[in-house]
Design a protein around this motif. Structure first.
Motif, PDB file in Angstrom:
ATOM      1  N   ALA A  90      84.803  15.769  41.699  1.00  9.35           N
ATOM      2  CA  ALA A  90      84.579  17.227  41.878  1.00  9.35           C
ATOM      3  C   ALA A  90      85.790  17.611  42.696  1.00  9.35           C
ATOM      4  CB  ALA A  90      83.291  17.343  42.742  1.00  9.35           C
ATOM      5  N   ARG A  93      88.480  18.429  40.444  1.00 10.42           N
ATOM      6  CA  ARG A  93      88.510  19.930  39.905  1.00 10.42           C
ATOM      7  C   ARG A  93      88.772  21.276  40.908  1.00 10.42           C
ATOM      8  NH1 ARG A  93      83.631  16.922  38.351  1.00 10.42           N
ATOM      9  NH2 ARG A  93      82.241  18.718  39.374  1.00 10.42           N
ATOM     10  N   VAL A 231      82.796  24.748  40.688  1.00 12.86           N
ATOM     11  CA  VAL A 231      82.611  23.521  41.112  1.00 12.86           C
ATOM     12  C   VAL A 231      81.835  23.359  42.356  1.00 12.86           C
ATOM     13  CG1 VAL A 231      83.981  21.467  42.148  1.00 12.86           C
ATOM     14  CG2 VAL A 231      85.332  23.119  40.423  1.00 12.86           C
TER      15      VAL A 231
END
Length: 268
Positions: A90, A93, A231
């Motif tokens: 994450a 991202r 995100v």
């Protein structure tokens, strides 16, 4: 000191309990999932979930997939987990979205409802974005929400009451900022980097929003699953020392192609 490798960061997250076997107990997680499913808006974090998430087991399934909590519904008490690999993925991202912000010289707003844990994460991100050419927005003056002042501290919007920065899950402070921008004729931010209700409110209003969330705060993970947050990074959002987040922040900024600001120690 060098930026941690992915493997080194995973190890650090587990050792510091930012991920891995975290401090939040299983029964607390399940209680929050149940309250979200039962329509308690305190746990919606500014998102409008309607009647799409009325089954606690559906919420658990999302949290197992996106956060890494134990997926066994029969596990009702004791230890729960955050998968550190999901945390780092994450972060990567989020880094991609920060790169886009830099490429477009975007206008960015940063905010936190967890200043005791995450203020430095957001502060260092703000400094790196400004140095790369983004505009870090100033919030309008004189804003109030939830009987407190909405202020900016080290380029990060926070809630202040009685000379103290407050922990809050409420979306009202972000709503006050966005309404304040509209009132003064300022366009909304291109990107919001936040947590808790600050991130949820921004996502609900259709803004690009990325954020951080603990394993007992399922709403932002649901928001990501539904496409209203870009995100959501899973982590324990208040470990024993806020400096433990420095290697994570350094990894994020380096992955985004940003220079590390002064005072950020990637090897802390």
């Amino acid at each position: 000191m060098p930026i941690p490798s992915r493997a080194a960061l995973v190890d650090h997250l587990v050792r510091s309990r930012i991920a891995g076997d975290v401090a939040t107990p299983r029964d607390n997680n399940l209680s929050h999932y149940r309250k979200l499913a039962n329509g308690d808006r305190h746990f919606w974090l500014g998102l409008e979930l309607g009647d799409r998430w009325t089954d606690e087991q559906d919420v658990l399934a999302v949290m197992a997939e996106r956060c890494g909590v134990v997926d066994d519904p029969g596990h009702r008490a004791g230890q729960d987990t955050i998968d550190p690999e999901l945390t780092v993925s994450a972060l990567e991202r989020m880094a991609a979205r920060l790169r886009k912000a830099v490429a477009g010289r975007e206008r960015v707003l940063l905010a936190t409802g967890h200043p005791g844990g995450l203020l430095d994460v957001h502060r260092h991100t703000a400094a790196a974005l400004r140095a790369a050419g983004c505009e870090v927005l100033r919030v309008p003056g004189g804003l109030t929400a939830d009987e407190a002042m909405v202020v900016q501290f080290a380029d990060v919007a926070v809630l202040e009451r009685g000379a103290t920065l407050w922990h809050t899950h409420s979306p009202a402070p972000m709503a006050a900022i966005l309404d304040g921008f509209e009132h003064q004729g300022t366009p909304p931010p291109d990107l919001v980097v936040a947590d808790h209700g600050w991130a949820g409110c921004a996502g609900q209003r259709g803004l690009d929003s990325v954020g951080y969330a603990d394993c007992n705060d399922p709403a932002l993970f649901i928001g990501e699953a539904e496409g209203r947050l870009q995100v959501t990074v899973p982590l324990d959002d208040h470990v024993t020392d806020p400096r433990f987040y420095d290697p994570m922040t350094a990894y994020l900024l380096d992955a985004a192609g940003l220079d590390l600001p002064a005072g950020l120690d990637p090897g802390a």
